[in-house]
Design a protein around this motif. Structure first.
Motif, PDB file in Angstrom:
ATOM      1  N   MET A  44     -44.178   2.966 117.304  1.00 53.94           N
ATOM      2  CA  MET A  44     -45.303   2.927 116.383  1.00 53.94           C
ATOM      3  C   MET A  44     -45.383   1.637 115.576  1.00 53.94           C
ATOM      4  O   MET A  44     -46.295   1.490 114.755  1.00 53.94           O
ATOM      5  CB  MET A  44     -45.232   4.120 115.420  1.00 53.94           C
ATOM      6  CG  MET A  44     -45.332   5.469 116.106  1.00 53.94           C
ATOM      7  SD  MET A  44     -46.829   5.690 117.063  1.00 53.94           S
ATOM      8  CE  MET A  44     -48.043   5.791 115.777  1.00 53.94           C
ATOM      9  N   VAL A  45     -44.503   0.677 115.801  1.00 54.34           N
ATOM     10  CA  VAL A  45     -44.498  -0.562 115.019  1.00 54.34           C
ATOM     11  C   VAL A  45     -45.845  -1.264 115.096  1.00 54.34           C
ATOM     12  O   VAL A  45     -46.389  -1.700 114.093  1.00 54.34           O
ATOM     13  CB  VAL A  45     -43.351  -1.493 115.468  1.00 54.34           C
ATOM     14  CG1 VAL A  45     -43.532  -2.886 114.915  1.00 54.34           C
ATOM     15  CG2 VAL A  45     -42.031  -0.917 115.044  1.00 54.34           C
ATOM     16  N   GLY A  46     -46.422  -1.340 116.246  1.00 55.88           N
ATOM     17  CA  GLY A  46     -47.711  -2.025 116.402  1.00 55.88           C
ATOM     18  C   GLY A  46     -48.880  -1.059 116.393  1.00 55.88           C
ATOM     19  O   GLY A  46     -50.004  -1.437 116.730  1.00 55.88           O
ATOM     20  N   ALA A  47     -48.667   0.190 116.009  1.00 56.74           N
ATOM     21  CA  ALA A  47     -49.711   1.203 116.065  1.00 56.74           C
ATOM     22  C   ALA A  47     -50.824   0.884 115.054  1.00 56.74           C
ATOM     23  O   ALA A  47     -50.591   0.277 114.015  1.00 56.74           O
ATOM     24  CB  ALA A  47     -49.128   2.581 115.781  1.00 56.74           C
ATOM     25  N   VAL A  48     -52.024   1.327 115.433  1.00 57.98           N
ATOM     26  CA  VAL A  48     -53.199   1.109 114.587  1.00 57.98           C
ATOM     27  C   VAL A  48     -53.966   2.422 114.463  1.00 57.98           C
ATOM     28  O   VAL A  48     -53.803   3.332 115.274  1.00 57.98           O
ATOM     29  CB  VAL A  48     -54.125   0.020 115.177  1.00 57.98           C
ATOM     30  CG1 VAL A  48     -53.439  -1.337 115.186  1.00 57.98           C
ATOM     31  CG2 VAL A  48     -54.610   0.399 116.564  1.00 57.98           C
ATOM     32  N   VAL A  49     -54.786   2.473 113.422  1.00 59.16           N
ATOM     33  CA  VAL A  49     -55.689   3.613 113.276  1.00 59.16           C
ATOM     34  C   VAL A  49     -57.106   3.130 113.558  1.00 59.16           C
ATOM     35  O   VAL A  49     -57.462   1.992 113.267  1.00 59.16           O
ATOM     36  CB  VAL A  49     -55.588   4.251 111.870  1.00 59.16           C
ATOM     37  CG1 VAL A  49     -54.247   4.874 111.658  1.00 59.16           C
ATOM     38  CG2 VAL A  49     -55.898   3.256 110.785  1.00 59.16           C
ATOM     39  N   LEU A  50     -57.881   3.979 114.127  1.00 61.12           N
ATOM     40  CA  LEU A  50     -59.288   3.688 114.403  1.00 61.12           C
ATOM     41  C   LEU A  50     -60.101   4.441 113.353  1.00 61.12           C
ATOM     42  O   LEU A  50     -59.983   5.658 113.210  1.00 61.12           O
ATOM     43  CB  LEU A  50     -59.651   4.153 115.814  1.00 61.12           C
ATOM     44  CG  LEU A  50     -61.092   3.940 116.240  1.00 61.12           C
ATOM     45  CD1 LEU A  50     -61.451   2.447 116.232  1.00 61.12           C
ATOM     46  CD2 LEU A  50     -61.317   4.538 117.617  1.00 61.12           C
ATOM     47  N   LEU A  51     -60.879   3.679 112.590  1.00 54.71           N
ATOM     48  CA  LEU A  51     -61.680   4.256 111.520  1.00 54.71           C
ATOM     49  C   LEU A  51     -63.151   4.228 111.927  1.00 54.71           C
ATOM     50  O   LEU A  51     -63.639   3.243 112.472  1.00 54.71           O
ATOM     51  CB  LEU A  51     -61.501   3.457 110.231  1.00 54.71           C
ATOM     52  CG  LEU A  51     -60.073   3.294 109.719  1.00 54.71           C
ATOM     53  CD1 LEU A  51     -60.049   2.356 108.526  1.00 54.71           C
ATOM     54  CD2 LEU A  51     -59.483   4.640 109.360  1.00 54.71           C
ATOM     55  N   HIS A  52     -63.855   5.285 111.655  1.00 53.75           N
ATOM     56  CA  HIS A  52     -65.303   5.356 111.896  1.00 53.75           C
ATOM     57  C   HIS A  52     -65.957   5.644 110.553  1.00 53.75           C
ATOM     58  O   HIS A  52     -65.794   6.724 109.992  1.00 53.75           O
ATOM     59  CB  HIS A  52     -65.605   6.464 112.911  1.00 53.75           C
ATOM     60  CG  HIS A  52     -67.035   6.542 113.291  1.00 53.75           C
ATOM     61  ND1 HIS A  52     -67.693   5.526 113.949  1.00 53.75           N
ATOM     62  CD2 HIS A  52     -67.963   7.522 113.099  1.00 53.75           C
ATOM     63  CE1 HIS A  52     -68.943   5.873 114.161  1.00 53.75           C
ATOM     64  NE2 HIS A  52     -69.144   7.091 113.645  1.00 53.75           N
ATOM     65  N   TYR A  53     -66.647   4.602 110.007  1.00 57.57           N
ATOM     66  CA  TYR A  53     -67.233   4.646 108.674  1.00 57.57           C
ATOM     67  C   TYR A  53     -66.198   5.080 107.634  1.00 57.57           C
ATOM     68  O   TYR A  53     -66.441   5.927 106.798  1.00 57.57           O
ATOM     69  CB  TYR A  53     -68.467   5.555 108.628  1.00 57.57           C
ATOM     70  CG  TYR A  53     -69.621   4.954 109.381  1.00 57.57           C
ATOM     71  CD1 TYR A  53     -70.296   3.845 108.868  1.00 57.57           C
ATOM     72  CD2 TYR A  53     -70.013   5.479 110.601  1.00 57.57           C
ATOM     73  CE1 TYR A  53     -71.357   3.282 109.563  1.00 57.57           C
ATOM     74  CE2 TYR A  53     -71.073   4.915 111.300  1.00 57.57           C
ATOM     75  CZ  TYR A  53     -71.733   3.811 110.778  1.00 57.57           C
ATOM     76  OH  TYR A  53     -72.781   3.256 111.468  1.00 57.57           O
TER      77      TYR A  53
END
Length: 168
Positions: A101-110
């Protein structure tokens, strides 16, 4: 046969008998003292043996108690070792998850969390499946509030530590 004994001979025999009786009394006294000493020694040795037997019995009881304590301690040690092994395995699994998860990202929608991905490319592919424009991306550090941006990628570490998520 008749024997004639003179007075002197009789006195000498009497004196020899008296001496023999005196010597017998001395020897009997020495024997009595030796016997008394022997009885004292036997009594002392018997008392010593009884004390040693009591001490040995106490030592045996102590040994039983120590053996029971050792068995209990060994059981606790085995339990502790099992716990340590389980925790080591759990730590290893968590470390592997953290490394993944070191390079993990979250995807945000608005500004709302949509999904979590191992990297930005995977997040963009996922957003594209919802019709997101591949060029319409901003970073979490842009000046516009997240609620005004259709799709945004933010590092998971930023999102996880922000109070209430990465809303800005």
């Amino acid at each position: 046969m008749i024997r004639v004994v003179t007075r002197a001979r009789l006195a000498a025999l009497q004196q020899d008998a008296d001496g023999a009786r005196e010597r017998a009394r001395e020897i009997q006294g020495a024997a009595d003292r030796a016997y008394a000493g022997h009885l004292r020694t036997v009594y002392d040795l018997t008392a010593d043996v009884e004390a040693a037997e009591r001490a040995a019995e106490a030592a045996r009881a102590d040994a039983v108690m120590v053996r029971e304590m050792l068995e209990c301690t060994e059981a606790q040690l085995a339990s502790a070792r099992a716990t340590v092994a389980e925790q080591a395995a759990r730590i290893g699994a968590l470390t592997r998850e953290l490394d993944a998860m070191v390079g993990a990202v979250v995807l945000l929608h608005y500004g709302q969390l949509r999904s979590i991905h191992p990297d930005g490319a995977a997040a963009k592919r996922h957003a594209s499946s919802f019709g997101a424009d591949p060029d319409g991306w901003g970073t979490a550090l842009s000046d516009r509030p997240a609620s005004e941006v259709a799709w945004r990628i933010s590092p998971l570490s930023n999102w996880a530590v922000a109070d209430g998520g990465d809303a800005g």
